[in-house]
Scaffold this active site. Structure first.
Site, PDB file in Angstrom:
ATOM      1  N   HIS A 262      56.919  -2.295   1.704  1.00  0.00           N
ATOM      2  CA  HIS A 262      57.777  -1.363   2.429  1.00  0.00           C
ATOM      3  C   HIS A 262      57.116  -1.011   3.760  1.00  0.00           C
ATOM      4  O   HIS A 262      56.068  -1.560   4.096  1.00  0.00           O
ATOM      5  CB  HIS A 262      58.066  -0.123   1.576  1.00  0.00           C
ATOM      6  CG  HIS A 262      56.868   0.713   1.243  1.00  0.00           C
ATOM      7  ND1 HIS A 262      55.765   0.207   0.570  1.00  0.00           N
ATOM      8  CD2 HIS A 262      56.572   2.024   1.482  1.00  0.00           C
ATOM      9  CE1 HIS A 262      54.875   1.173   0.403  1.00  0.00           C
ATOM     10  NE2 HIS A 262      55.332   2.275   0.950  1.00  0.00           N
TER      11      HIS A 262
ATOM     12  N   HIS B  74      56.031   2.055   5.052  1.00  0.00           N
ATOM     13  CA  HIS B  74      55.127   3.175   5.302  1.00  0.00           C
ATOM     14  C   HIS B  74      53.876   2.611   5.973  1.00  0.00           C
ATOM     15  O   HIS B  74      53.424   1.505   5.659  1.00  0.00           O
ATOM     16  CB  HIS B  74      54.774   3.892   3.997  1.00  0.00           C
ATOM     17  CG  HIS B  74      55.842   4.858   3.562  1.00  0.00           C
ATOM     18  ND1 HIS B  74      56.075   5.155   2.238  1.00  0.00           N
ATOM     19  CD2 HIS B  74      56.738   5.589   4.280  1.00  0.00           C
ATOM     20  CE1 HIS B  74      57.072   6.032   2.161  1.00  0.00           C
ATOM     21  NE2 HIS B  74      57.489   6.305   3.389  1.00  0.00           N
TER      22      HIS B  74
ATOM     23  N   ASP C 158      50.763   2.948   5.846  1.00  0.00           N
ATOM     24  CA  ASP C 158      49.570   2.473   5.136  1.00  0.00           C
ATOM     25  C   ASP C 158      49.761   1.075   4.538  1.00  0.00           C
ATOM     26  O   ASP C 158      48.808   0.502   4.016  1.00  0.00           O
ATOM     27  CB  ASP C 158      49.106   3.487   4.068  1.00  0.00           C
ATOM     28  CG  ASP C 158      50.200   3.880   3.086  1.00  0.00           C
ATOM     29  OD1 ASP C 158      51.394   3.724   3.411  1.00  0.00           O
ATOM     30  OD2 ASP C 158      49.855   4.366   1.990  1.00  0.00           O
TER      31      ASP C 158
ATOM     32  N   HIS D  83      60.933   4.128  -4.455  1.00  0.00           N
ATOM     33  CA  HIS D  83      60.015   4.900  -3.615  1.00  0.00           C
ATOM     34  C   HIS D  83      60.841   5.705  -2.615  1.00  0.00           C
ATOM     35  O   HIS D  83      62.062   5.766  -2.713  1.00  0.00           O
ATOM     36  CB  HIS D  83      59.037   3.930  -2.929  1.00  0.00           C
ATOM     37  CG  HIS D  83      57.858   4.611  -2.317  1.00  0.00           C
ATOM     38  ND1 HIS D  83      57.091   5.537  -2.970  1.00  0.00           N
ATOM     39  CD2 HIS D  83      57.276   4.472  -1.085  1.00  0.00           C
ATOM     40  CE1 HIS D  83      56.119   5.947  -2.172  1.00  0.00           C
ATOM     41  NE2 HIS D  83      56.209   5.326  -1.021  1.00  0.00           N
TER      42      HIS D  83
ATOM     43  N   ASP E  55      54.680   0.823  -3.689  1.00  0.00           N
ATOM     44  CA  ASP E  55      54.590   2.159  -4.273  1.00  0.00           C
ATOM     45  C   ASP E  55      55.875   2.425  -5.051  1.00  0.00           C
ATOM     46  O   ASP E  55      56.967   2.097  -4.568  1.00  0.00           O
ATOM     47  CB  ASP E  55      54.490   3.200  -3.168  1.00  0.00           C
ATOM     48  CG  ASP E  55      53.300   3.007  -2.233  1.00  0.00           C
ATOM     49  OD1 ASP E  55      52.458   2.121  -2.467  1.00  0.00           O
ATOM     50  OD2 ASP E  55      53.243   3.721  -1.227  1.00  0.00           O
TER      51      ASP E  55
ATOM     52  N   HIS F  69      45.762   1.635  -5.072  1.00  0.00           N
ATOM     53  CA  HIS F  69      46.478   2.629  -4.264  1.00  0.00           C
ATOM     54  C   HIS F  69      46.129   4.053  -4.696  1.00  0.00           C
ATOM     55  O   HIS F  69      46.984   4.860  -5.036  1.00  0.00           O
ATOM     56  CB  HIS F  69      48.000   2.402  -4.360  1.00  0.00           C
ATOM     57  CG  HIS F  69      48.764   3.043  -3.227  1.00  0.00           C
ATOM     58  ND1 HIS F  69      49.081   4.377  -3.203  1.00  0.00           N
ATOM     59  CD2 HIS F  69      49.252   2.539  -2.075  1.00  0.00           C
ATOM     60  CE1 HIS F  69      49.741   4.655  -2.091  1.00  0.00           C
ATOM     61  NE2 HIS F  69      49.849   3.553  -1.384  1.00  0.00           N
TER      62      HIS F  69
END
Lengths: 318, 318
Positions: free
Chosen positions: B61, B63, B65, B142, B210, B269
């Site tokens: 995805h 995000h 990070d 998520h 995530d 993670h």
């Protein structure tokens, strides 16, 4: 006094033991960062000065190795519970670059302010206010518009006892006048100019990367207490390569340090092909003796010439 | 066989000893990377598998990070003299995110190809070709569209001596038939199905981050030799926090591992607030025994069940 630390000293790509070129300085608890490449925030964690108190991040230019760490750094500043605005300073186009990079950091708990400085050959920005810092910016000569920066701490004159007495300033307001600039006593008003000598030599930190030598650079860095300058290659034999890539060899940086009569030169922004820059330091030292090769988290506290004695003297006046 | 390494095991922000969550695997000298946060390329340098042979980078995805390291990684791949196209795979919107991030990496010496996978609750992409890899993708749950991935190595059946004899295949083409699938001998043509048994259990690596648990996840990871799964928090008491942030605690990851009957679970993670994830491993092990907490550059070579014996046997046939 001004605390200075190199967050990284590498060019092009971050290496395990050499992050990308970046500098942080601290003044009265506030922080100013110059450049923020990938992993700069990791070096900041190692340094331990925190993220919350950054007043401004100045960008030299928009090559990835100088700005790729921005989205992550913005988020980490956000995680430090910051709510005050953060100022980003850089060449024209900064707003658009930041807008693009924030595609992965769209939501922050604080406002981001953009200051784009006009870029023109030879046009030096003498005094720009960036939070608690007074900075200057100097156009460099790279493959895209690029600025060198300096941080200047001005300094008031010395307390002049003769002058104070000649002006009839009562002894009990001397200290207050020096600290606050104005005082009253027994109905009379006194101002700092009645007790202070002329302004003294400021404290000056200069930072120049990435660039070829330009004629106005020695003037921009003149008299710096510390001059941090790129030296992509050590050996003079790489001069052609350096010129081709719009970078410098150590010797060219040393010439600017010498001509600008700085106090100390720290070299940075080393090519990944140069694992041990220290091997080449003599190429700089034969031109400017007080040259050192930088390393990640190399630190120094710059102090005014007689800062400690003056503080002690002032205590005794109190 | 498939070499697997965790490039990072942290969530949110890169830490000095824990880079952002990312995985790399190597098959026949080709590389596949899943996620590329800030500093992923530093971990790749430490691992030493190189940049040039990456077939694809899959993104879970957008995000920061999980993707903030992309511009720098693209440039480092460029510096490895690569000219072949590089495939980027991810959820819808990948092309636009990459376009924005490339504001600081506009020029690359190789083409970048984008594959956006449709994202819909419960819709699993069973077989997607990514260079030399056969991958699958599974929608996760998520705060934005997010995929889990798996890498599958299919495996032909075992050599069946009885079948080969029954089909009258001459001994001297047995090895060639097994290796190449077809052979000729004395004017007669033979095909692999005349000597090979039914396909055997594939090798399977699954990677999920995530997410909150979703009902179709155990099915997606079923029978994996290795299941790499997020565990943002260790202690069950953080369940509410995990649910709020759309992440999982160790125990939830372990339930998916158990229900999916995987061979081994590696947790990854981790929250920056959890400096020593190993302290909490029992929260996973009480549910799924073969659980381990990941660490940066943790490695394993996955092999087919009887891969080594078979190779030895084949040598003797030659």
């Amino acid at each position: 006094m001004l605390d200075v630390a190199l967050l990284g000293t590498g060019g092009m790509m971050p290496l395990p033991n050499r992050f990308l070129t970046s500098l942080i300085c601290r003044l009265n608890g506030r922080l100013l960062v110059i450049d923020s490449g990938e992993s700069t925030q990791v070096s900041m964690k190692l340094l331990g000065w925190g993220f919350k108190d950054i007043d401004a991040i100045c960008f030299t230019h928009f090559h990835a190795d100088h700005i790729s760490g921005l989205p992550g750094l913005l988020l980490s500043i956000g995680n430090s519970c910051r709510e005050e605005p953060l100022l980003l300073v850089g060449p024209p186009g900064l707003g658009e670059v930041v807008r693009c990079l924030r595609v992965i950091a769209p939501e922050l708990p604080y406002p981001v302010e953009i200051m784009e400085l006009p870029y023109k050959k030879g046009l030096i920005h003498e005094e720009v206010r960036a939070g608690g810092f007074l900075i200057g910016a100097c156009p460099l000569d790279h493959r895209m518009p690029c600025f060198g920066y300096r941080v200047v701490l001005k300094r008031a004159g010395k307390f002049d006892v003769e002058k104070a007495r000649a002006n009839g300033v009562p002894l009990k307001v001397w200290s207050r006048l020096q600290k606050t600039g104005a005082a009253e006593c027994d109905g009379a008003a006194y101002t700092a100019d009645m007790v202070m000598g002329p302004p003294r030599k400021p404290l000056k930190l200069a930072y120049c990367t990435d660039t070829r030598p330009v004629p106005w650079l020695p003037g921009f860095v003149r008299g710096s207490d510390l001059f941090v300058c790129e030296g992509m290659y050590g050996d003079d034999s790489f001069l052609e390569n350096a010129a081709d890539k719009m970078h410098m060899v150590f010797g060219e940086a040393a010439k600017i340090a010498r001509d600008g009569e700085v106090n100390e030169l720290w070299l940075t922004h080393f090519s990944p092909a140069m694992p041990d820059p220290g091997n080449f330091i003599d190429f700089a030292r034969r031109i400017f003796k007080n040259s050192r090769t930088g390393y990640d988290r190399m630190q120094k506290t710059l102090r005014f010439e007689d800062e400690e004695e003056e503080e002690a003297a002032l205590e005794s006046v109190d």
